[in-house]
Design an enzyme around this catalytic site. Structure first.
Site, PDB file in Angstrom:
ATOM      1  N   ASP A 134      38.873  47.572  46.563  1.00  0.00           N
ATOM      2  CA  ASP A 134      39.899  46.909  45.770  1.00  0.00           C
ATOM      3  C   ASP A 134      39.310  45.611  45.206  1.00  0.00           C
ATOM      4  O   ASP A 134      38.638  44.861  45.925  1.00  0.00           O
ATOM      5  CB  ASP A 134      41.097  46.613  46.689  1.00  0.00           C
ATOM      6  N   GLU A 180      36.796  48.466  41.809  1.00  0.00           N
ATOM      7  CA  GLU A 180      37.307  47.839  40.584  1.00  0.00           C
ATOM      8  C   GLU A 180      36.385  46.672  40.231  1.00  0.00           C
ATOM      9  O   GLU A 180      36.381  45.655  40.920  1.00  0.00           O
ATOM     10  CB  GLU A 180      38.717  47.310  40.814  1.00  0.00           C
TER      11      GLU A 180
END
Length: 643
Positions: free
Chosen positions: A230, A267
């Site tokens: 993340d 990400e």
């Protein structure tokens, strides 16, 4: 059991939330619903669906956070519920559903889980008993069960922030151990919050050490096959490389795990205090290339859907009708729209070639450009990857609206449900046939809706429901929660109220079948899964390019060599040449190419035997090199080798 993966290029990923998987599945024992043990059943609706996807080609299930997170009580008796029978009686565009859900949203069983308390501990609320070793045993049983149906498991890890800080909060852990060390601070001494809250400082030695040790623990003790980071851009590149090297060093003999088979991606967004290497070289899209670590390609997503998740909600893209089916949004003049569509097509073509930095193609102006010379709005390069497995191509994920919802929002109100369903499949087929790694949000293949909720992290089971019996896609279950969606309610309300927007069971069944077909096509030839940048540059070509090209129409060829003939090596024993045509137009279109004349191309056997009658109307004429493809259709033509 899971089959051996020869290269990361063979990976395809299905993103799933543990609670979504079974919370509403009546074929699951009530005690197991919404938890780890639901995955251990042999023939629940959800497990049968996963088996179907595994058989078609999905290799990895990416589970949203499974570590100990805040905002959901581990003790089930403390959860609050809303009676779904009451909600089911309310109108499809009512605000009452969200009122009832949000009234208890912080006391129910639901949260995505991006609020870490303990990184290395399985979440207790997903286990039958949160006390004692039960959560550990059941977590392992879940992984074992997924392995038995041929699926590998990716864990979503959230090392970029922590839920709490300070000496008093019950969920504050690291900040109590060494106050001020684990969290990143600004020059005024305040904690940085750009990730959401309590940013961690991976540039500090012991933060980095903890991240690496935690990954090794999950890999060795739980036999996890991959990690999705993340907000990876908020972690230092050095930390990511150390993590990758540490995992790679694991061996079957010493650790019980072959670490070279563990894939990591994340990400690579570059924002906040870490932007432009503000705290050291961070793991952003541009910095991470060359490491073999994957990052999400938002370029292909935005080109397909239109705009960005932060732009005007009605801005259209390649898949959603830009220029070809106007929805009334002011995109500018017709010439501006033509240029936007042509540019979107270039971005998608770079994505189809694994978003490689150095892949050369002819752009819409007729100029030869590298992927890095094709530019996004604002001048950012489109292509940045150095090898195909550094690109994770996707069109939807847990964040933002579902694929079906965004299509329902951006397309003209007057088109049919049938057309929207076709666009949904058209979008997933583009992702499924890209070089690089395809990534799908659970439910994309079932026309999943969240009733147009753009951020369902705390929207309860009601808005996040998945129905693996294929009876409903969850469209029209009330206006989505006010907090994140109220600005769009005027756009959302008439759509939810219109019964013609809701897909029928037949649409859902067709979507599932079409999705498994296109996955089977991906795995029918190694040419769709090329392993090096060089192989992609040598074998992948785009036709119908330049200023006179047919708008909304992509023609991609992939060439193989022949045994014993100089030139390209032979990779595929079955097909020597493949042409994929993506027609985004609302009408049948044709394209002739002199370079594709005189070949023995025929429609892929999987499409010939498909239940989709439309794709069977696709044709190729050898004498003219002319391809004719129906509206909103992806057609795959193959040249079988001579026996």
């Amino acid at each position: 059991m899971k089959s051996d993966i020869l290269s990361f290029s063979d990976i395809s990923i299905y993103e799933l939330h543990i609670r979504d998987f079974s919370a509403n599945d009546d074929t699951v024992n009530a005690d197991f619903r919404g938890g780890y043990m639901a995955f251990t059943l042999k023939d629940s609706a959800g497990v049968l669906h996963l088996k179907k996807l595994s058989k078609a080609g999905i290799t990895h299930v990416h589970l949203l956070p499974t570590f100990q997170f805040a905002a959901v009580d581990d003790e089930k008796e403390n959860w609050k519920y809303v009676d779904s029978k009451i909600l089911e009686k309310l109108p499809p565009d009512s605000a009452e559903q969200q009122e009832k859900i949000t009234a208890i949203q912080d006391d129910d069983a639901y949260n995505w889980g991006y609020n870490p308390v303990l990184w290395g501990v399985p979440k207790g609320s997903y286990s039958s008993d949160p006390n004692g070793p039960c959560r550990i045993v059941e977590f392992r049983k879940m992984i074992q069960a997924l392995t038995h149906i041929g699926l590998r498991v990716v864990l979503d890890v959230v090392y970029n922030h922590l839920h709490a800080n300070g000496p008093f909060d019950k969920d504050s852990v690291l900040d109590k151990i060494v106050p001020g060390y684990y969290l990143r601070r600004n020059t005024d001494g305040f904690i940085e919050n750009s990730t959401c809250v309590n940013n961690t400082a991976s540039e500090h030695y012991m933060v980095e050490r903890l991240i690496v040790d935690d990954l090794l623990s999950w890999a060795i003790n739980y036999k996890v096959d991959g990690f999705r980071f993340d907000l990876m851009g908020h972690i230092m590149k050095r930390t990511m490389v150390k993590a990758k090297d540490a995992l790679c060093s694991l061996t079957k003999e010493r650790d019980g795990v072959d670490g070279s088979r563990i894939y990591i991606y994340g990400e690579g967004w570059d924002f906040g205090e870490v932007a432009k290497n503000g705290r050291g070289i961070n793991a952003s899209q541009f910095n991470i290339c060359g490491t073999g670590i994957g990052s999400f390609n938002d370029r292909i997503r935005d080109a397909m859907l239109g705009g960005s998740p932060f732009g005007p909600p009605l801005q259209q893209g390649f898949v959603t009708g830009l220029l070809l089916e106007p929805n009334g949004h002011d995109h500018g003049t017709k010439d501006v729209e033509k240029a936007m569509l042509a540019s979107a097509k270039d971005h998608i073509q770079v994505g189809l070639a694994a978003n490689l930095r150095d892949f050369v193609l002819t752009d819409f102006e007729g100029k030869e450009r590298k992927g890095s010379e094709v530019l996004c709005y604002g001048g950012t390069p489109v292509g940045y990857a150095l090898c195909p497995t550094e690109t994770v191509n996707y069109v939807s994920a847990h964040d933002n609206e579902t694929l079906f919802d965004i299509i329902s929002l951006k397309t003209p109100v007057g088109i049919s449900a049938e057309d929207r369903c076709r666009m949904n499949h058209f979008a997933t087929s583009i992702i499924a046939l890209t070089q690089g790694i395809p990534f799908f949000h659970a439910g994309d293949e079932m026309l999943r809706s969240k009733s147009l909720d753009r951020d369902s992290y705390n929207s309860g089971d009601w808005f996040n429901r998945l129905d693996f019996t294929y009876n409903s896609n969850n469209w029209g279950v009330g206006l989505p929660p006010k907090q994140k969606n109220e600005n769009s309610w005027p756009l959302i309300q008439p759509r939810l109220a219109d019964p013609s927007f809701k897909p029928q069971r037949s649409h859902i069944l067709a979507a599932v079948e079409n999705f498994t077909d296109v996955l089977r096509i991906r795995y029918s030839s190694p040419l769709f899964r090329l392993r090096t940048a060089n192989a992609i540059q040598e074998r992948v070509r785009f036709h119908n390019t330049g200023p006179s090209s047919v708008p909304g129409f992509i023609v991609m060829s992939i060439e193989d060599g022949n045994e014993g003939i100089p030139g390209l090596s032979q990779l595929d024993p079955v097909f020597s040449y493949i042409v994929v045509v993506f027609n985004a137009c609302p009408t049948e279109e044709s394209f002739s190419s002199p370079t594709l004349r005189g070949r023995t191309l025929q429609l892929h056997p999987i499409q010939v035997s498909s239940t989709d009658e439309t794709v069977k109307k696709s044709s190729y004429e050898a004498s003219t090199g002319c391809f004719t493809v129906p509206a909103r259709t992806t057609s795959v033509f193959v040249e079988p080798r001579k026996v």
